[in-house]
Motif scaffolding. Structure first.
Motif, mmCIF file in Angstrom:
data_model
loop_
_atom_site.group_PDB
_atom_site.id
_atom_site.type_symbol
_atom_site.label_atom_id
_atom_site.label_comp_id
_atom_site.label_asym_id
_atom_site.label_seq_id
_atom_site.Cartn_x
_atom_site.Cartn_y
_atom_site.Cartn_z
ATOM 1 N N ILE A 1 29.043 10.225 -12.115
ATOM 2 C CA ILE A 1 27.959 9.357 -12.603
ATOM 3 C C ILE A 1 28.503 8.242 -13.488
ATOM 4 O O ILE A 1 27.748 7.399 -13.962
ATOM 5 C CB ILE A 1 26.881 10.156 -13.378
ATOM 6 N N ASP A 2 29.813 8.245 -13.718
ATOM 7 C CA ASP A 2 30.425 7.243 -14.594
ATOM 8 C C ASP A 2 31.633 6.602 -13.892
ATOM 9 O O ASP A 2 32.741 6.598 -14.406
ATOM 10 C CB ASP A 2 30.840 7.868 -15.924
ATOM 11 N N GLY A 3 31.374 6.084 -12.685
ATOM 12 C CA GLY A 3 32.438 5.473 -11.896
ATOM 13 C C GLY A 3 33.082 4.288 -12.593
ATOM 14 O O GLY A 3 32.573 3.764 -13.586
ATOM 15 N N LYS A 4 34.198 3.825 -12.045
ATOM 16 C CA LYS A 4 34.977 2.767 -12.701
ATOM 17 C C LYS A 4 34.358 1.381 -12.547
ATOM 18 O O LYS A 4 34.644 0.483 -13.327
ATOM 19 C CB LYS A 4 36.412 2.777 -12.164
ATOM 20 N N LYS A 5 33.501 1.215 -11.531
ATOM 21 C CA LYS A 5 32.783 -0.063 -11.412
ATOM 22 C C LYS A 5 31.577 -0.003 -12.348
ATOM 23 O O LYS A 5 30.771 0.924 -12.276
ATOM 24 C CB LYS A 5 32.337 -0.283 -9.962
ATOM 25 N N ARG A 6 31.457 -1.024 -13.207
ATOM 26 C CA ARG A 6 30.452 -0.932 -14.278
ATOM 27 C C ARG A 6 29.770 -2.268 -14.571
ATOM 28 O O ARG A 6 30.269 -3.320 -14.206
ATOM 29 C CB ARG A 6 31.105 -0.397 -15.565
ATOM 30 N N ILE A 7 28.643 -2.163 -15.252
ATOM 31 C CA ILE A 7 27.912 -3.315 -15.788
ATOM 32 C C ILE A 7 27.842 -3.105 -17.295
ATOM 33 O O ILE A 7 27.562 -1.989 -17.754
ATOM 34 C CB ILE A 7 26.477 -3.384 -15.215
ATOM 35 N N ILE A 8 28.079 -4.148 -18.065
ATOM 36 C CA ILE A 8 28.025 -4.018 -19.521
ATOM 37 C C ILE A 8 26.887 -4.878 -20.072
ATOM 38 O O ILE A 8 26.609 -5.968 -19.557
ATOM 39 C CB ILE A 8 29.381 -4.408 -20.165
ATOM 40 N N LEU A 9 26.222 -4.394 -21.104
ATOM 41 C CA LEU A 9 25.174 -5.155 -21.790
ATOM 42 C C LEU A 9 25.708 -5.694 -23.112
ATOM 43 O O LEU A 9 26.463 -5.012 -23.813
ATOM 44 C CB LEU A 9 23.950 -4.275 -22.068
ATOM 45 N N ASN A 10 25.327 -6.922 -23.429
ATOM 46 C CA ASN A 10 25.637 -7.532 -24.729
ATOM 47 C C ASN A 10 27.085 -7.262 -25.166
ATOM 48 O O ASN A 10 27.323 -6.678 -26.221
ATOM 49 C CB ASN A 10 24.646 -6.999 -25.777
ATOM 50 N N PRO A 11 28.076 -7.679 -24.349
ATOM 51 C CA PRO A 11 29.463 -7.363 -24.698
ATOM 52 C C PRO A 11 29.960 -8.161 -25.901
ATOM 53 O O PRO A 11 29.543 -9.309 -26.117
ATOM 54 C CB PRO A 11 30.231 -7.773 -23.431
ATOM 55 N N SER A 12 30.865 -7.555 -26.669
ATOM 56 C CA SER A 12 31.543 -8.279 -27.751
ATOM 57 C C SER A 12 32.539 -9.244 -27.103
ATOM 58 O O SER A 12 32.789 -9.178 -25.900
ATOM 59 C CB SER A 12 32.278 -7.296 -28.657
ATOM 60 N N GLU A 13 33.132 -10.131 -27.896
ATOM 61 C CA GLU A 13 34.091 -11.095 -27.355
ATOM 62 C C GLU A 13 35.274 -10.387 -26.697
ATOM 63 O O GLU A 13 35.742 -10.788 -25.634
ATOM 64 C CB GLU A 13 34.570 -12.050 -28.458
ATOM 65 N N SER A 14 35.766 -9.336 -27.340
ATOM 66 C CA SER A 14 36.918 -8.613 -26.780
ATOM 67 C C SER A 14 36.532 -7.901 -25.483
ATOM 68 O O SER A 14 37.310 -7.853 -24.528
ATOM 69 C CB SER A 14 37.475 -7.607 -27.793
#
Length: 399
Positions: free
Chosen positions: A211-224
């Motif tokens: 359920i936690d595969g390597k392809k991902r979507i991120i919300l509100n990412p920091s600069e790094s």
């Protein structure tokens, strides 16, 4: 929990009612959908139980019990002499107000006596799997709200932002689109309600037992995070668990507080020989009871030994914690989680629409003004190819 507050038994899909799938892919999708039916029936009961004075621990226990009951009633025929694994894909958690996620206390915890109060913004989160094919769902309810007494103010802003963001996201997760398009759309929707996605929250690609595969979507990412995060394209055959978490704060930042972590997950990619006998016994029990899926410490035989054994496993990354994090006091967080498959015929929601959310229950004074996003969320999830062909033919004829 008293008999008067116990929900009716979860409706259970039966093997007799299912058609024989024509391919392996169809068989897998049927398992996803069967798990989703059990999750939806459970979520209906959790929403019913989310009333003023209800004990959070009782709701968590009931949710887990209903998932186990529902999954135990299906797929009981062994395949080549092997039983089909099934059960919880994510333990029930009930996270209130500024608690972001993963709150599922043990009886021994200081916060185990916490109850719901009128006006609480409650995130309900639970999942089930059949043969490793997981359907996970989360939604937000407000205790005591009704059409006559709807949710208003910042509670309404954050819930409507999260709901519309999830509606936009599920229409962008389609073959050929990129993960960053989801990130951007969710941020734009939230901005219309003066809210922010919770920083760094992830949605992940799913497959059997993952359920936690390597392809991902991120919300509100920091600069790094922006620099490090990998762009991916959505492909036919993908299954995604989309987690939309929105805060009523300016920056969406969250941090650990006093709540003890109770939900963990084995990391199948890490190997390490545990030194302590207790750690080895606990890890063996985790593998047997939860397999690849997240589990609550309460499912283990001896809580004290489990806590001790998990320390070494976490230290060496064999097991990862699902920390309980919070936005600042006085703020609110809303969440919606859905599971979606990109089938040859188009996108298909595996999980079902939220049980509680209705426009008449949530009255924000703010509105989504962006014309592209407004148009996007009115579109059907899957394009009607016959209608599209007719429309094109009509246009061509007029030319």
């Amino acid at each position: 929990m008293s008999d008067s507050t116990k929900p009716e038994e979860t409706p259970r899909p039966t093997e007799e009612t299912k058609e024989t799938p024509r391919s392996t892919a169809e068989a897998d999708f049927t398992k996803y959908k069967t798990a989703a039916e059990i999750v939806n029936a459970t979520m209906k009961k959790l929403v019913e139980l989310s009333v003023e004075g209800a004990k959070i621990l009782d709701i968590c226990l009931e949710g887990d019990k209903l998932i186990e009951q529902g999954t135990s009633a299906v797929y009981n025929k062994a395949v080549k002499g092997v039983k089909i694994p099934k059960g919880l894909a994510f333990p029930t958690s009930v996270s209130v107000n500024n608690c972001v996620a993963h709150f599922s206390p043990l009886e021994s915890d200081v916060l185990s006596s916490q109850t719901l109060a009128k006006g609480d913004v409650v995130k309900l989160h639970v999942g089930a799997h059949i043969d490793g094919f997981a359907a996970i769902s989360a939604e937000t309810v407000v205790v005591g709200a009704s059409a006559n007494e709807p949710v208003t103010g910042r509670r309404a802003d954050v819930i409507k932002a999260a709901y519309l963001a999830s509606e936009a996201a599920m229409r962008i997760v389609k073959v050929g689109n990129k993960n960053w398009a989801v990130t951007d759309a969710v941020s734009k929707v939230c901005a219309a309600f003066d809210c922010k996605p919770v920083e760094g929250m992830l949605s992940c690609h799913q497959s059997q037992n993952v359920i936690d595969g390597k392809k991902r979507i991120i919300l509100n990412p920091s600069e790094s995070q922006k620099k490090e995060f990998e762009g991916v394209t959505f492909l036919e055959g993908d299954v995604w668990g989309i987690d939309i978490l929105v805060a009523s704060t300016e920056d969406g930042k969250a941090r650990n507080e006093d709540s003890r972590t109770t939900i963990y997950q084995k990391d199948s990619t890490i190997t390490y020989q545990l030194k302590m006998k207790t750690s080895r016994l606990v890890f063996s029990e985790v593998q047997k009871k939860a397999g690849a899926f997240p589990f609550n410490v309460r499912c283990l035989e001896d809580e004290k030994k489990a806590r001790l054994g998990l320390q070494e496993a976490v230290q060496h990354a064999l097991v990862k914690p699902y920390d309980v994090i919070y936005t600042p006091a006085g703020s609110f967080v809303a969440a919606f989680h859905f599971t979606i498959a990109l089938l040859p015929a188009g996108p298909a929601l595996i999980t079902q629409a939220p049980v509680w959310y209705k426009p008449e229950l949530v009255k924000s004074e703010k509105e989504l003004e962006d014309p592209e996003l407004k148009e996007l969320i009115t579109k059907p999830l899957r394009e009607d190819k016959k209608k599209a062909k007719k429309a094109k033919a009509k246009t061509d004829g007029e030319e």
